[in-house]
Enzyme design. Structure first.
Site: not given
Length: 89
Positions: A18, A36
């Site tokens: 990320r 996520n």
């Protein structure tokens, strides 16, 4: 402007996917977000110039060096005028 939603499966959580995605998107001047998912995958939306969005999709296929991408799903969507790129929780 193009907008694509991607779902990336494999070893993509716990490997800075990320954060690296956010940095890559900002460098490409792509708006959107990344997060996520409970199933262990990562979901992201990339919105911007077609070539920049294509570059992000290409990056998502591999991710950061410690990731191991098994599969990527792509969904084209209507642009929403997103600015900036965030990590969603």
């Amino acid at each position: 402007m193009n907008r694509v939603r991607v779902i990336v499966s494999g070893k993509v959580q716990g490997v800075s996917y990320r954060d690296t995605c956010r940095r890559e998107a900002l460098a490409q001047h792509v708006g959107g977000w990344v997060r996520n998912r409970p199933d262990g995958s990562v979901e992201a939306v990339f919105e911007g110039a077609p070539e920049a969005v294509d570059a992000m999709v290409a990056w998502a296929r591999f991710g950061p060096p410690s990731a191991a991408v098994d599969r990527i799903e792509l969904f084209e969507e209507a642009p929403a005028g997103l600015a900036g790129f965030t990590i969603e929780v």
